[in-house]
Design a protein around this motif. Structure first.
Motif, PDB file in Angstrom:
ATOM      1  N   UNK A   1       0.817  -1.213   0.000  1.00  0.00           N
ATOM      2  CA  UNK A   1       0.000   0.000   0.000  1.00  0.00           C
ATOM      3  C   UNK A   1       0.847   1.257   0.000  1.00  0.00           C
ATOM      4  N   UNK A   2       1.903   1.258   0.788  1.00  0.00           N
ATOM      5  CA  UNK A   2       2.812   2.407   0.821  1.00  0.00           C
ATOM      6  C   UNK A   2       3.470   2.583  -0.546  1.00  0.00           C
ATOM      7  N   UNK A   3       3.968   1.487  -1.101  1.00  0.00           N
ATOM      8  CA  UNK A   3       4.627   1.560  -2.411  1.00  0.00           C
ATOM      9  C   UNK A   3       3.658   2.040  -3.480  1.00  0.00           C
ATOM     10  N   UNK A   4       2.414   1.570  -3.434  1.00  0.00           N
ATOM     11  CA  UNK A   4       1.419   2.006  -4.417  1.00  0.00           C
ATOM     12  C   UNK A   4       1.159   3.508  -4.332  1.00  0.00           C
ATOM     13  N   UNK A   5       1.106   4.019  -3.109  1.00  0.00           N
ATOM     14  CA  UNK A   5       0.888   5.460  -2.953  1.00  0.00           C
ATOM     15  C   UNK A   5       2.066   6.272  -3.484  1.00  0.00           C
ATOM     16  N   UNK A   6       3.252   5.702  -3.438  1.00  0.00           N
ATOM     17  CA  UNK A   6       4.434   6.428  -3.898  1.00  0.00           C
ATOM     18  C   UNK A   6       4.595   6.336  -5.417  1.00  0.00           C
ATOM     19  N   UNK A   7       4.531   5.111  -5.963  1.00  0.00           N
ATOM     20  CA  UNK A   7       4.836   4.941  -7.388  1.00  0.00           C
ATOM     21  C   UNK A   7       3.598   4.975  -8.282  1.00  0.00           C
ATOM     22  N   UNK A   8       2.417   4.765  -7.699  1.00  0.00           N
ATOM     23  CA  UNK A   8       1.135   4.850  -8.417  1.00  0.00           C
ATOM     24  C   UNK A   8       1.017   3.886  -9.601  1.00  0.00           C
ATOM     25  N   UNK A   9       1.687   2.746  -9.504  1.00  0.00           N
ATOM     26  CA  UNK A   9       1.592   1.705 -10.527  1.00  0.00           C
ATOM     27  C   UNK A   9       1.763   0.362  -9.838  1.00  0.00           C
ATOM     28  N   UNK A  10       0.781  -0.513  -9.992  1.00  0.00           N
ATOM     29  CA  UNK A  10       0.783  -1.767  -9.238  1.00  0.00           C
ATOM     30  C   UNK A  10       2.005  -2.632  -9.545  1.00  0.00           C
ATOM     31  N   UNK A  11       2.336  -2.818 -10.804  1.00  0.00           N
ATOM     32  CA  UNK A  11       3.477  -3.671 -11.154  1.00  0.00           C
ATOM     33  C   UNK A  11       4.782  -3.120 -10.579  1.00  0.00           C
ATOM     34  N   UNK A  12       4.962  -1.817 -10.682  1.00  0.00           N
ATOM     35  CA  UNK A  12       6.161  -1.196 -10.123  1.00  0.00           C
ATOM     36  C   UNK A  12       6.175  -1.344  -8.603  1.00  0.00           C
TER      37      UNK A  12
END
Length: 87
Positions: A57-68
């Motif tokens: 969830x944190x990573x999604x908020x930062x990079x805004x791309x699920x695969x990344x």
């Protein structure tokens, strides 16, 4: 240092809200990292199972791309596994 601060150093406690209910998240992060350092794959699995939903969830908020975000999460756990035994 007071007793409550000492206890916080021994065990990480994260306060979270789940559906508007305040709960304590108590997990033995130090034990899991020690297990990773000892090359206990089960310790890494427990850590992943516990922390990955939050970290994704944190990573999604930062990079805004699920695969990344999934790639970032994967790289983070590889780093945890390799660095745990290095110290």
């Amino acid at each position: 240092m007071n007793d409550s601060m000492s206890a916080m150093q021994d065990e990480f406690v994260r306060d979270v809200f789940v559906r508007d209910v305040f709960v304590k998240d108590v997990f033995d992060y130090a034990g899991a990292i020690a297990g990773c350092a000892a090359r206990d794959a089960e310790a890494l699995r427990r850590l992943y199972d516990h922390a990955s939903p939050y970290l994704l969830g944190v990573a999604l908020r930062i990079v805004r791309d699920r695969q990344t975000a999934e790639d970032v999460l994967h790289d983070a756990f590889v780093k945890i596994w390799t660095a745990a035994g290095a110290g």
